[in-house]
Design a protein around this motif. Structure first.
Motif, PDB file in Angstrom:
ATOM      1  N   LYS A  84      -5.789  -4.097   0.663  1.00 44.29           N
ATOM      2  CA  LYS A  84      -5.517  -2.723   0.218  1.00 44.29           C
ATOM      3  C   LYS A  84      -6.785  -2.000  -0.206  1.00 44.29           C
ATOM      4  O   LYS A  84      -6.936  -0.816   0.068  1.00 44.29           O
TER       5      LYS A  84
ATOM      6  N   LYS B   8      -8.178   1.567   1.169  1.00 40.17           N
ATOM      7  CA  LYS B   8      -8.515   2.691   0.293  1.00 40.17           C
ATOM      8  C   LYS B   8      -9.941   3.163   0.519  1.00 40.17           C
ATOM      9  O   LYS B   8     -10.209   4.374   0.554  1.00 40.17           O
TER      10      LYS B   8
ATOM     11  N   ASN C 197     -10.850   6.895   1.707  1.00 39.79           N
ATOM     12  CA  ASN C 197     -11.600   7.755   0.780  1.00 39.79           C
ATOM     13  C   ASN C 197     -13.068   7.958   1.183  1.00 39.79           C
ATOM     14  O   ASN C 197     -13.781   8.697   0.519  1.00 39.79           O
TER      15      ASN C 197
ATOM     16  N   PHE D  99       0.837  -1.199   0.000  1.00 36.57           N
ATOM     17  CA  PHE D  99       0.000   0.000   0.000  1.00 36.57           C
ATOM     18  C   PHE D  99       0.875   1.252   0.000  1.00 36.57           C
ATOM     19  O   PHE D  99       0.600   2.219  -0.716  1.00 36.57           O
ATOM     20  N   LYS D 100       1.948   1.238   0.779  1.00 35.86           N
ATOM     21  CA  LYS D 100       2.873   2.377   0.860  1.00 35.86           C
ATOM     22  C   LYS D 100       3.520   2.658  -0.490  1.00 35.86           C
ATOM     23  O   LYS D 100       3.744   3.821  -0.844  1.00 35.86           O
TER      24      LYS D 100
ATOM     25  N   GLU E  35       2.093   2.287  -3.355  1.00 35.07           N
ATOM     26  CA  GLU E  35       1.064   2.947  -4.164  1.00 35.07           C
ATOM     27  C   GLU E  35       0.704   4.326  -3.635  1.00 35.07           C
ATOM     28  O   GLU E  35       0.265   5.183  -4.381  1.00 35.07           O
ATOM     29  N   GLU E  36       0.841   4.513  -2.335  1.00 36.53           N
ATOM     30  CA  GLU E  36       0.450   5.765  -1.671  1.00 36.53           C
ATOM     31  C   GLU E  36       1.625   6.272  -0.819  1.00 36.53           C
ATOM     32  O   GLU E  36       1.588   6.204   0.405  1.00 36.53           O
TER      33      GLU E  36
ATOM     34  N   LYS F 245      -7.133  10.364   9.662  1.00 34.46           N
ATOM     35  CA  LYS F 245      -7.226  11.279   8.530  1.00 34.46           C
ATOM     36  C   LYS F 245      -7.310  12.674   9.125  1.00 34.46           C
ATOM     37  O   LYS F 245      -8.244  12.982   9.876  1.00 34.46           O
TER      38      LYS F 245
ATOM     39  N   ASP G 273       2.608   9.088   0.203  1.00 39.25           N
ATOM     40  CA  ASP G 273       2.377  10.177   1.156  1.00 39.25           C
ATOM     41  C   ASP G 273       1.774   9.698   2.472  1.00 39.25           C
ATOM     42  O   ASP G 273       1.755  10.439   3.459  1.00 39.25           O
ATOM     43  N   VAL G 274       1.268   8.472   2.493  1.00 33.53           N
ATOM     44  CA  VAL G 274       0.679   7.921   3.716  1.00 33.53           C
ATOM     45  C   VAL G 274       1.803   7.562   4.697  1.00 33.53           C
ATOM     46  O   VAL G 274       2.800   6.961   4.324  1.00 33.53           O
TER      47      VAL G 274
END
Length: 85
Positions: free
Chosen positions: A76, A80, A84, A25-26, A28-29, A62, A31-32
């Motif tokens: 994952k 997401k 979201n 996941f990191k 793909e994302e 968040k 900034d997380v």
């Protein structure tokens, strides 16, 4: 800002699986923020604060607000969906 706390133990097979999911996941994302906390060496106060009874246990923030707390392995796509809304 998204931050994920991953409470785990090295001896826990589902935790190892969850760790790999979070690593993917990191990628793909990027900034997380993912913080991995080994329950065998982290503060008892922290474990009690989040009422952790089972692992793996994730806390997802968040903008500094908790949007998810739960134990067990999730994929994952579920992460997401949580992020979201």
């Amino acid at each position: 800002m998204i931050k994920i706390l991953d409470f785990y133990a090295e001896w826990c097979k589902p935790c190892i699986t969850m760790g790999k999911i979070l690593d993917d996941f990191k990628l793909e994302e990027p900034d997380v923020i993912i913080e991995k906390l080994n329950i065998d060496s982290c503060s008892t106060d922290l474990i009690n604060e989040y009422k952790i009874r089972n692992i793996p246990y994730l806390v997802i923030f968040k903008d500094s607000e908790i949007i998810y707390k739960g134990s067990g392995t999730i994929n994952k796509e579920k992460i997401k969906t949580i992020i979201n809304g």
